[in-house]
Design a protein around this motif. Structure first.
Motif, PDB file in Angstrom:
ATOM      1  N   LEU A 216       0.819  -1.209   0.000  1.00  0.00           N
ATOM      2  CA  LEU A 216       0.000   0.000   0.000  1.00  0.00           C
ATOM      3  C   LEU A 216       0.852   1.258   0.000  1.00  0.00           C
ATOM      4  CD1 LEU A 216      -2.580  -1.210   2.671  1.00  0.00           C
ATOM      5  CD2 LEU A 216      -2.846  -1.235   0.194  1.00  0.00           C
ATOM      6  N   GLY A 217       2.119   1.130  -0.330  1.00  0.00           N
ATOM      7  CA  GLY A 217       3.038   2.256  -0.260  1.00  0.00           C
ATOM      8  C   GLY A 217       3.909   2.149   0.964  1.00  0.00           C
ATOM      9  N   ARG A 218       5.120   2.688   0.889  1.00  0.00           N
ATOM     10  CA  ARG A 218       6.115   2.481   1.933  1.00  0.00           C
ATOM     11  C   ARG A 218       5.623   2.934   3.312  1.00  0.00           C
ATOM     12  NH1 ARG A 218      12.387   4.352   1.602  1.00  0.00           N
ATOM     13  NH2 ARG A 218      12.469   2.491   0.281  1.00  0.00           N
ATOM     14  N   GLU A 219       5.022   4.086   3.396  1.00  0.00           N
ATOM     15  CA  GLU A 219       4.628   4.610   4.706  1.00  0.00           C
ATOM     16  C   GLU A 219       3.621   3.686   5.398  1.00  0.00           C
ATOM     17  OE1 GLU A 219       3.141   8.517   4.056  1.00  0.00           O
ATOM     18  OE2 GLU A 219       5.091   9.343   3.447  1.00  0.00           O
ATOM     19  N   ILE A 220       2.564   3.306   4.667  1.00  0.00           N
ATOM     20  CA  ILE A 220       1.534   2.439   5.245  1.00  0.00           C
ATOM     21  C   ILE A 220       2.096   1.054   5.512  1.00  0.00           C
ATOM     22  CG2 ILE A 220      -0.700   1.345   4.836  1.00  0.00           C
ATOM     23  CD1 ILE A 220      -1.486   3.803   3.206  1.00  0.00           C
ATOM     24  N   ASP A 221       2.900   0.547   4.585  1.00  0.00           N
ATOM     25  CA  ASP A 221       3.480  -0.789   4.763  1.00  0.00           C
ATOM     26  C   ASP A 221       4.371  -0.844   6.003  1.00  0.00           C
ATOM     27  OD1 ASP A 221       2.162  -1.642   2.545  1.00  0.00           O
ATOM     28  OD2 ASP A 221       3.916  -1.745   1.240  1.00  0.00           O
ATOM     29  N   ASP A 222       5.173   0.191   6.223  1.00  0.00           N
ATOM     30  CA  ASP A 222       6.030   0.212   7.410  1.00  0.00           C
ATOM     31  C   ASP A 222       5.187   0.167   8.680  1.00  0.00           C
ATOM     32  OD1 ASP A 222       8.456   0.263   6.077  1.00  0.00           O
ATOM     33  OD2 ASP A 222       8.695   2.446   6.191  1.00  0.00           O
ATOM     34  N   LEU A 223       4.178   1.017   8.740  1.00  0.00           N
ATOM     35  CA  LEU A 223       3.321   1.047   9.925  1.00  0.00           C
ATOM     36  C   LEU A 223       2.627  -0.292  10.138  1.00  0.00           C
ATOM     37  CD1 LEU A 223       1.872   2.524  12.256  1.00  0.00           C
ATOM     38  CD2 LEU A 223       0.121   3.168  10.580  1.00  0.00           C
ATOM     39  N   LEU A 224       2.012  -0.822   9.081  1.00  0.00           N
ATOM     40  CA  LEU A 224       1.283  -2.081   9.214  1.00  0.00           C
ATOM     41  C   LEU A 224       2.213  -3.232   9.585  1.00  0.00           C
ATOM     42  CD1 LEU A 224      -1.326  -2.010   6.305  1.00  0.00           C
ATOM     43  CD2 LEU A 224      -1.785  -2.015   8.756  1.00  0.00           C
TER      44      LEU A 224
ATOM     45  N   PHE B 293       5.107  -3.254  11.305  1.00  0.00           N
ATOM     46  CA  PHE B 293       5.527  -3.250  12.708  1.00  0.00           C
ATOM     47  C   PHE B 293       4.327  -3.366  13.656  1.00  0.00           C
ATOM     48  CE2 PHE B 293       9.483  -1.442  10.933  1.00  0.00           C
ATOM     49  CZ  PHE B 293      10.390  -2.285  11.570  1.00  0.00           C
ATOM     50  N   ALA B 294       3.175  -2.827  13.275  1.00  0.00           N
ATOM     51  CA  ALA B 294       1.991  -2.983  14.121  1.00  0.00           C
ATOM     52  C   ALA B 294       1.541  -4.442  14.167  1.00  0.00           C
ATOM     53  CB  ALA B 294       0.858  -2.092  13.609  1.00  0.00           C
ATOM     54  N   GLN B 295       1.623  -5.136  13.043  1.00  0.00           N
ATOM     55  CA  GLN B 295       1.238  -6.544  13.006  1.00  0.00           C
ATOM     56  C   GLN B 295       2.250  -7.413  13.743  1.00  0.00           C
ATOM     57  OE1 GLN B 295       0.678  -7.119   8.791  1.00  0.00           O
ATOM     58  NE2 GLN B 295      -1.396  -6.279   8.834  1.00  0.00           N
ATOM     59  N   VAL B 296       3.530  -7.104  13.586  1.00  0.00           N
ATOM     60  CA  VAL B 296       4.543  -7.817  14.370  1.00  0.00           C
ATOM     61  C   VAL B 296       4.278  -7.615  15.856  1.00  0.00           C
ATOM     62  CG1 VAL B 296       6.996  -7.873  14.989  1.00  0.00           C
ATOM     63  CG2 VAL B 296       6.331  -7.780  12.585  1.00  0.00           C
ATOM     64  N   MET B 297       3.938  -6.384  16.227  1.00  0.00           N
ATOM     65  CA  MET B 297       3.648  -6.093  17.630  1.00  0.00           C
ATOM     66  C   MET B 297       2.473  -6.923  18.131  1.00  0.00           C
ATOM     67  SD  MET B 297       2.401  -2.572  19.445  1.00  0.00           S
ATOM     68  CE  MET B 297       0.706  -2.947  18.990  1.00  0.00           C
ATOM     69  N   LEU B 298       1.372  -6.948  17.396  1.00  0.00           N
ATOM     70  CA  LEU B 298       0.199  -7.721  17.804  1.00  0.00           C
ATOM     71  C   LEU B 298       0.544  -9.194  17.938  1.00  0.00           C
ATOM     72  CD1 LEU B 298      -2.644  -6.113  15.646  1.00  0.00           C
ATOM     73  CD2 LEU B 298      -2.522  -6.153  18.143  1.00  0.00           C
ATOM     74  N   PHE B 299       1.235  -9.732  16.952  1.00  0.00           N
ATOM     75  CA  PHE B 299       1.587 -11.146  16.980  1.00  0.00           C
ATOM     76  C   PHE B 299       2.458 -11.471  18.191  1.00  0.00           C
ATOM     77  CE2 PHE B 299       4.011 -14.895  15.964  1.00  0.00           C
ATOM     78  CZ  PHE B 299       3.089 -15.723  15.336  1.00  0.00           C
ATOM     79  N   GLU B 300       3.468 -10.648  18.429  1.00  0.00           N
ATOM     80  CA  GLU B 300       4.410 -10.940  19.507  1.00  0.00           C
ATOM     81  C   GLU B 300       3.815 -10.658  20.882  1.00  0.00           C
ATOM     82  OE1 GLU B 300       8.141  -8.969  18.518  1.00  0.00           O
ATOM     83  OE2 GLU B 300       8.762 -10.818  17.513  1.00  0.00           O
ATOM     84  N   GLU B 301       2.922  -9.684  20.989  1.00  0.00           N
ATOM     85  CA  GLU B 301       2.271  -9.426  22.277  1.00  0.00           C
ATOM     86  C   GLU B 301       1.469 -10.646  22.720  1.00  0.00           C
ATOM     87  OE1 GLU B 301       1.993  -6.742  24.390  1.00  0.00           O
ATOM     88  OE2 GLU B 301       2.877  -5.053  23.293  1.00  0.00           O
ATOM     89  N   HIS B 302       0.744 -11.256  21.788  1.00  0.00           N
ATOM     90  CA  HIS B 302      -0.047 -12.435  22.130  1.00  0.00           C
ATOM     91  C   HIS B 302       0.847 -13.626  22.466  1.00  0.00           C
ATOM     92  CE1 HIS B 302      -3.126 -10.054  19.904  1.00  0.00           C
ATOM     93  NE2 HIS B 302      -3.871 -10.486  20.901  1.00  0.00           N
ATOM     94  N   SER B 303       1.837 -13.851  21.640  1.00  0.00           N
ATOM     95  CA  SER B 303       2.754 -14.960  21.888  1.00  0.00           C
ATOM     96  C   SER B 303       3.434 -14.807  23.243  1.00  0.00           C
ATOM     97  CB  SER B 303       3.804 -15.015  20.771  1.00  0.00           C
ATOM     98  OG  SER B 303       4.755 -16.022  21.014  1.00  0.00           O
TER      99      SER B 303
ATOM    100  N   ARG C 105       6.543  -1.130  20.116  1.00  0.00           N
ATOM    101  CA  ARG C 105       5.671  -0.026  20.516  1.00  0.00           C
ATOM    102  C   ARG C 105       6.286   1.322  20.138  1.00  0.00           C
ATOM    103  NH1 ARG C 105       2.142  -1.165  25.824  1.00  0.00           N
ATOM    104  NH2 ARG C 105       1.480  -3.280  25.330  1.00  0.00           N
ATOM    105  N   ALA C 106       7.578   1.453  20.349  1.00  0.00           N
ATOM    106  CA  ALA C 106       8.237   2.720  20.031  1.00  0.00           C
ATOM    107  C   ALA C 106       8.207   3.011  18.533  1.00  0.00           C
ATOM    108  CB  ALA C 106       9.678   2.702  20.545  1.00  0.00           C
ATOM    109  N   ILE C 107       8.476   2.005  17.727  1.00  0.00           N
ATOM    110  CA  ILE C 107       8.547   2.236  16.286  1.00  0.00           C
ATOM    111  C   ILE C 107       7.160   2.422  15.692  1.00  0.00           C
ATOM    112  CG2 ILE C 107       8.521  -0.194  15.519  1.00  0.00           C
ATOM    113  CD1 ILE C 107      10.799   2.535  14.102  1.00  0.00           C
ATOM    114  N   VAL C 108       6.164   1.700  16.211  1.00  0.00           N
ATOM    115  CA  VAL C 108       4.787   1.887  15.741  1.00  0.00           C
ATOM    116  C   VAL C 108       4.324   3.310  16.032  1.00  0.00           C
ATOM    117  CG1 VAL C 108       2.375   1.264  16.200  1.00  0.00           C
ATOM    118  CG2 VAL C 108       4.070  -0.526  15.799  1.00  0.00           C
ATOM    119  N   GLN C 109       4.574   3.791  17.234  1.00  0.00           N
ATOM    120  CA  GLN C 109       4.151   5.152  17.564  1.00  0.00           C
ATOM    121  C   GLN C 109       4.911   6.177  16.736  1.00  0.00           C
ATOM    122  OE1 GLN C 109       3.775   5.998  21.714  1.00  0.00           O
ATOM    123  NE2 GLN C 109       2.860   8.004  21.311  1.00  0.00           N
TER     124      GLN C 109
END
Length: 297
Positions: free
Chosen positions: A148-156, A158-168, A204-208
């Motif tokens: 979806l473009g670099r900016e959105i892809d970067d956010l998504l 790291f946010a998805q990695v965060m969600l996955f790792e928070e649950h794990s 969390r830091a990079i997502v924000q």
């Protein structure tokens, strides 16, 4: 949004990144020497996954199983949990590698090396368990990030990695303390958490940083699309904890129906909400995902 702006945002978290890099160096462990794999294990008499966290716990299906079958199901759920982490780590490794040495992310390149190394190390533990004693369960989940473009892809990403790792990590923390579990399961959960605790701070830091930098430049349709993708990813990630392949392995005649019934169970809905609570609070606080996805909880 200019490259200089995201560089400024990355620079603002450089102290956190440097501290995490030093901790990774100080706490480095060798996965080939840290663990001696047992020649045999006893999956029908020893717990490998905390019974309260098994996906059928609190449902009629769990009550139908005798003690041996409950232990066996818990073992297969451990293998599924480790398999989910194998697949998640592969996707994380791929996404992290593509971001190494990008000029706008130069200040985090050093830590990305640690992140990559630690994800690979985790896969050695998870894969070692599944290949020796069980199997690697397949994944039906969607890849991290998008196109979806670099900016959105970067956010998504790291946010998805965060969600996955928070649950794990929630499961790791609880199971590393469970004295009922086989020492091998305790070790793998504890070893994973030791590194993940640093990853969660970084995520969390990079997502924000990405969200705060780019949000003002996106229209409401773009923001709504990002939020929808995160909610969809959260749903897909949770669905994999209710794996019909696991239920088929332990002998249920209609594993897909078992999965649907377990997903709808009030006990399981409450557990999902409990596991997700911390990361959802963070996403709500920064206004990235302000509302709880109703189809998950």
């Amino acid at each position: 949004m200019s490259t200089a702006t995201i560089r400024d945002a990355i620079a603002s978290i450089s102290g956190t990144v440097e501290r995490l890099s030093q901790l990774s160096q100080d706490k480095y462990s060798n996965p080939y020497t840290s663990l001696t794999w047992p020649g045999t294990i006893d999956p029908e008499n020893v717990w490998f996954f905390s019974p309260e966290h098994v996906s059928l716990h609190g449902t009629r299906y769990w009550d139908q199983l005798d003690d041996t079958a409950q232990h066996r199901l818990a073992f297969e759920e451990a293998a599924n949990f480790f398999s989910l982490n194998i697949h998640g780590e592969k996707l994380a490794i791929e996404g992290l590698a593509t971001r190494l040495y990008r000029p706008d992310l130069a200040e985090i390149s050093g830590y990305l090396h640690h992140f990559l190394d630690e994800e690979n190390k985790h896969s050695i533990y998870f894969g070692g368990f599944c290949q020796r004693y069980a199997k690697v369960y397949r994944s039906l989940n969607v890849p991290f990030g998008g196109k979806l473009g670099r900016e959105i892809d970067d956010l998504l990403f790291f946010a998805q990695v965060m969600l996955f790792e928070e649950h794990s990590d929630w499961y790791n923390v609880h199971q590393a303390k469970d004295s009922r579990l086989d020492p091998l399961a305790v070790f793998i959960n504890a070893a994973h958490h030791a590194d993940e605790s640093r990853h969660l701070v970084f995520n969390r830091a990079i997502v924000q940083a990405f969200w705060d930098t780019y949000r003002a430049g996106w229209d409401e349709a773009t923001v709504a699309g990002i939020r929808a993708q995160l909610a969809q990813f959260l749903n897909a990630t949770w669905r994999e904890y209710y794996n019909p392949d696991v239920y088929a392995t332990v002998g249920f005649a209609d594993p897909w129906q078992v999965a649907e019934d377990a997903w709808a169970s009030p006990v399981q809905r409450a557990r999902r909400r409990r596991v997700s609570a911390k990361c959802l609070r963070f996403l709500s606080k920064i206004d990235l995902l302000p509302e709880e996805p109703t189809d998950v909880f």
